[in-house]
Design an enzyme around this catalytic site. Sequence first.
Site, mmCIF file in Angstrom:
data_model
loop_
_atom_site.group_PDB
_atom_site.id
_atom_site.type_symbol
_atom_site.label_atom_id
_atom_site.label_comp_id
_atom_site.label_asym_id
_atom_site.label_seq_id
_atom_site.Cartn_x
_atom_site.Cartn_y
_atom_site.Cartn_z
ATOM 1 N N ASP A 1 2.231 69.617 27.437
ATOM 2 C CA ASP A 1 2.667 69.775 28.814
ATOM 3 C C ASP A 1 4.009 69.040 28.902
ATOM 4 O O ASP A 1 4.369 68.255 28.033
ATOM 5 C CB ASP A 1 1.623 69.198 29.786
ATOM 6 C CG ASP A 1 1.817 69.745 31.192
ATOM 7 O OD1 ASP A 1 0.864 69.691 31.986
ATOM 8 O OD2 ASP A 1 2.927 70.245 31.487
HETATM 9 C C1 GLC Z 1 3.934 71.001 34.573
HETATM 10 C C2 GLC Z 1 2.549 71.527 34.589
HETATM 11 C C3 GLC Z 1 2.340 72.706 33.695
HETATM 12 C C4 GLC Z 1 3.578 73.567 33.680
HETATM 13 C C5 GLC Z 1 4.704 72.760 33.066
HETATM 14 C C6 GLC Z 1 6.020 73.519 33.082
HETATM 15 O O1 GLC Z 1 4.022 69.667 34.760
HETATM 16 O O2 GLC Z 1 1.504 70.585 34.405
HETATM 17 O O3 GLC Z 1 1.200 73.427 34.155
HETATM 18 O O4 GLC Z 1 3.353 74.759 32.941
HETATM 19 O O5 GLC Z 1 4.892 71.514 33.696
HETATM 20 O O6 GLC Z 1 6.448 73.687 34.383
#
Ligand code: GLC
Length: 756
Positions: free
Chosen positions: A227
Amino acid sequence: MNIDVILKEMTLEEKASLCSGKDSWHTKPVERLDIPEIMVSDGPHGLRKVKDESAAMNQAIDAVCFPTACATACSFDRELVANMGKALGQACKAEKVAVLLGPGCNIKRSPLCGRNFEYFSEDPYLSSQIAASHIQGVQSMGIGTSLKHFACNNQETRRMTCTANMDERTFFEIYAAAFEGAVKQGKPYTVMCSYNRINNVYSSENKFLLTDVLRDKWGFDGLVMSDWGAVNDRTEGIKAGLDLEMPSSHGVNDKKIVESVKNGTLDEKLLDKAARNVLNLVNKAENGLCSDVQWDMQAQHKLARTIAAECAVLLKNDSALLPLDTSKSIAFIGDFAKNPRYQGGGSSHINSFKVTSALEAVKEYCEVEYAQGYDSNTDVSDEKLINEAVECAKKCEVAVVFAGLTDLYESEGFDRKHMAMPANQLELIDKVCEVCSNVVVVLHNGSPVEMPFKNKVKSILEMYLGGQAVGGATCDLLFGKVNPSGKLAETFPERLSDNPSFISFPGEKDDVQYREGIFVGYRYYDFKQIEPLFPFGHGLSYTTFEYSDIKLSSNAVNADDELTVSVKVKNTGKIEGKEVVQLYVTDKEASVIRPVKELKGFEKVSLKPGETKNVMFKLNKRAFAFYCEAAHDWLVEEGDFTISVGSSSRDIRLTDEVFVSSKDRIPVKYTVNSPLGDIAADPNSTKVFGNMFEEISRGMRQAQPEDSMGAATEMMTNAMIREMPIRAVLSFSGEAFMTYDELGMKIDELNRINNY
Ligand code: GLC
């Protein structure tokens, strides 16, 4: 692209560079070897492709916002969700986005999780089935997905530092199970690891999670990405199986990887594995993006409306108030009628090219009166708005109040503090109920709410966050063009304190103990016999259904054989409708604590008035199994099971029984402190101890004075014998039966026979 050749050609620095993003949304290219960058974007219920592709969060392109996961799970319709996935894949293909970041399938442990709108269910089977369908739909278009957030990201509070602590059975039976089915059936191109720690180890460097379970146990062969900002120690991440760090760490961690290989703390073979997974993904992307497709947004807007209608859950409908008669005078009250809340905040927020409100869509059906009733940007009641709304309701025969949760209540990044709806909305509903006896409440919320108005209104229609066309879907349902068929994918508890995570959510600073174990959602409410506001699997229709003739392929099966269950469902009403037939399994004689029943099958069937269909289910071993920590595996304990089919978890229509034979045994390593009863009950104990236990019992009974052997004394003696550590028998009898050494050898022999 011949990956083996390329890997051989690549320098250490080039391989390391592949293991982190170029910016927020791209992998790194390697120009020297003609390796292109590929783009990833959120997800999960629309394409959020930022206009400035290197920027993290800024204006996204126009797109179509479909119903969010909290809604789509309520469809209980694998095909419908796959069709939505196809549309998402079409959008990505048109925009050259190789991977759509989603679906999210974290379990809804608490109704308070701010991101519940992006997740499917409290039940792992339903979550995994819907997630798999979403994945299959998107990937049928040659576009990858990223199943997220693996794992145990069940709250937003301190999500980047907290540790979700639980026992092994809870992990596998609930939180990992939601991902397992999605990985095995959906085969996502990628999996996104979560921010949090699990039992004190960051997911981004958790080898048990990313390699032992995901790859070795489940056979995942795709790429694992972090993430955004979830990486703690990049070298440890490579060792654990984290292939790609997102977003870019501007070369810092690339250098760290190179240094670790050079100083011998990182085996280059592990780096090669990560680089290979990145190249595999690039390869798939090149193949998937080669053909051009048109992205028909208008058609997808219509599809979003159809899907939203299929997901909606009719919670209550007294006096069959719905569907509404257009000849009646009708008021639409509430800001959400004009400005529907149809999605949540954060990374999943879509720049919808069009939004259809109920107030706009209702023109397709009839004229209505409208009053705003409340301001969505505050909880504070506005007397003027309420008075206008009351006057509006007074003039009408039916009042439809649009309410729910505002963006101030739930979002990525923060959790809710309670389950109440905004005070100004609750006051509005009360005031409208005082002047109108036919009140419908339409809800837009991403997670359960308390409903103090439940007994004051006649109908409640849960639309959840139903995407940009939700207003049209709502009217299609209110006026009967579509017959509601959704079922709750989560329990709505009467009060927050009924929820099993109430005491330990969101934990004490970073320490989150999942003390409720496997008893999440209906598993808890059923076991504790707590009456929910609305139970898991609940949802009404404008017609009625009758169940009959449940049949099992056999009432005695081996655990390794497939069991087929069939049941007849008839539409006993006057209009066409769809029924979600749910199948639950109960282990009637488990030696471990198990839920009262667990969802192990569901089928949605469409029936014309008077039509009957035969609904079939196929159950395999997993449907009967529980996760055994001693065996580190799923086991089926031989015995009787109940198969229940019904219209909700609390509306079971038919049951049948099946005896499941199984050779599975919970491994036990006996010691001299094992209770005598446990050893005596072991099927192999007579091979080692002969009839010693009968002699012991006889001896201990004879030692009791005749007249004292009443029923109570008998019970006491039997219990004491059964639960006495076997070593005590020797000390009481002065090693009459055998010596300590002999006992030790016999115990070892019994463990050997049991292969322990
Ligand atoms: C975020 C989220 C994730 C997302 C990523 C990119 O913090 O937790 O679900 O796909 O960043 O935006």
